[in-house]
Design an enzyme around this catalytic site. Structure first.
Site, PDB file in Angstrom:
ATOM      1  N   ARG A 223     -59.926 -78.120 -14.221  1.00 52.86           N
ATOM      2  CA  ARG A 223     -59.488 -76.999 -13.376  1.00 52.86           C
ATOM      3  C   ARG A 223     -58.335 -77.457 -12.486  1.00 52.86           C
ATOM      4  O   ARG A 223     -58.283 -78.617 -12.061  1.00 52.86           O
ATOM      5  CB  ARG A 223     -60.640 -76.493 -12.492  1.00 52.86           C
ATOM      6  CG  ARG A 223     -61.844 -75.977 -13.261  1.00 52.86           C
ATOM      7  CD  ARG A 223     -61.538 -74.705 -14.017  1.00 52.86           C
ATOM      8  NE  ARG A 223     -61.117 -73.619 -13.150  1.00 52.86           N
ATOM      9  CZ  ARG A 223     -61.955 -72.830 -12.484  1.00 52.86           C
ATOM     10  NH1 ARG A 223     -63.272 -73.008 -12.584  1.00 52.86           N
ATOM     11  NH2 ARG A 223     -61.494 -71.849 -11.729  1.00 52.86           N
TER      12      ARG A 223
ATOM     13  N   PRO B 207     -65.470 -64.995 -11.298  1.00 48.82           N
ATOM     14  CA  PRO B 207     -65.849 -64.552  -9.957  1.00 48.82           C
ATOM     15  C   PRO B 207     -66.608 -65.641  -9.205  1.00 48.82           C
ATOM     16  O   PRO B 207     -67.449 -66.338  -9.778  1.00 48.82           O
ATOM     17  CB  PRO B 207     -66.737 -63.334 -10.225  1.00 48.82           C
ATOM     18  CG  PRO B 207     -66.354 -62.865 -11.583  1.00 48.82           C
ATOM     19  CD  PRO B 207     -65.975 -64.098 -12.346  1.00 48.82           C
TER      20      PRO B 207
END
Length: 272
Positions: free
Chosen positions: A262, A2
């Site tokens: 990432r 989140p």
């Protein structure tokens, strides 16, 4: 994981549900028994977010002084989540790390990276290692501006560094750089002050929308058409998770590469 708007929205929701009331706190899973017992029966004073971290504050029943107050720190990580139910709650299902029961509603926490008692010193240490949070009124963007101005790292890496700016994740990183027309591989020290101010202002605006709506909305209204989102339950994005698809603005192929572990998405034509 989140992003920051989710934690701020969660803090507001818990504040509305439990703020000012005594609560029952338990650990059905058994991994947070001592921590839960330390705040069980106390008044839920407030909940606040610092980037991707949630801090719950508790005070003794009937006590207003700072003495005896306690805190719980939660970091959801990749798999953590709160679920909410009306009172009385059903028996716990699955691995519930922490259950909070109020007058009208209760919540179960499952799978967090961290769920721990915090001292004031712990909170000070957390705040010290985080960059400014665009969603906090006390944020000082100059700290992030200075860190970026000194760094040779790509701006795409710096925006994801929680020590530089707290709460920004992969979606906001990709989308604000696209909206600003900035190549994510540009050296951070080559971001001029006006460009930084634009990025910061855009983050503040977009993340506030995320808090308000509970979903990220990053595509400008005039561009919100054409190819659907990367998922049926998500609003459209410009580049995030659109690798190999045509850019919504120029038609060039959206690219993806790995940066600091990432996936990084960008348009090589729009972001120079």
């Amino acid at each position: 994981m989140p992003e920051g708007h989710t934690l701020h929205r969660l803090a507001r929701r818990q504040q509305r549900a439990f703020g000012g009331s005594s609560v029952r706190v338990s650990s059905p899973q058994g991994r947070f028994v001592d921590g839960a017992a330390a705040v069980d029966g106390m008044v839920f004073a407030k909940a606040e977010a610092w980037g991707k971290h949630l801090v719950q504050h508790f005070r003794p029943l009937g006590g207003r002084a700072r003495a005896g107050r306690r805190m719980i720190h939660v970091h959801l990580g990749l798999y953590g989540a709160f679920s909410e139910a009306a009172m009385p709650m059903d028996d716990p299902v699955g691995q519930v790390r922490m259950r909070i029961e109020g007058r009208d509603v209760g919540t179960d926490l499952r799978g967090p990276t961290a769920c721990e008692l915090f001292t004031p010193a712990d909170l000070d240490a957390l705040i010290a290692r985080l960059g400014p949070d665009p969603l906090r009124s006390d944020a000082d963007p100059a700290r992030a501006r200075d860190a970026i101005a000194r760094s040779r790292r790509p701006i795409g890496a710096m925006l994801m560094d929680q020590r530089v700016i707290a709460g920004v994740g992969n979606v906001y990183r990709a989308e604000v750089l696209f909206r600003a027309g900035i190549d994510p591989y540009r050296e951070s020290r080559r971001i001029d002050p006006a460009e930084f101010d634009g990025l910061w202002s855009d983050l503040v605006g977009l993340m506030r929308i995320g808090v308000r709506r509970g979903r990220m909305h990053v595509v400008r209204p005039d561009d919100d058409h054409g190819a659907p989102s990367y998922a049926t339950d998500r609003p459209r994005t410009y580049v995030y998770r659109r690798a190999g698809e045509p850019c919504r603005i120029c038609g060039a192929t959206v690219r993806v590469a790995e940066l600091d572990g990432r996936n990084l998405y960008w348009c090589p034509a729009c972001q120079r």
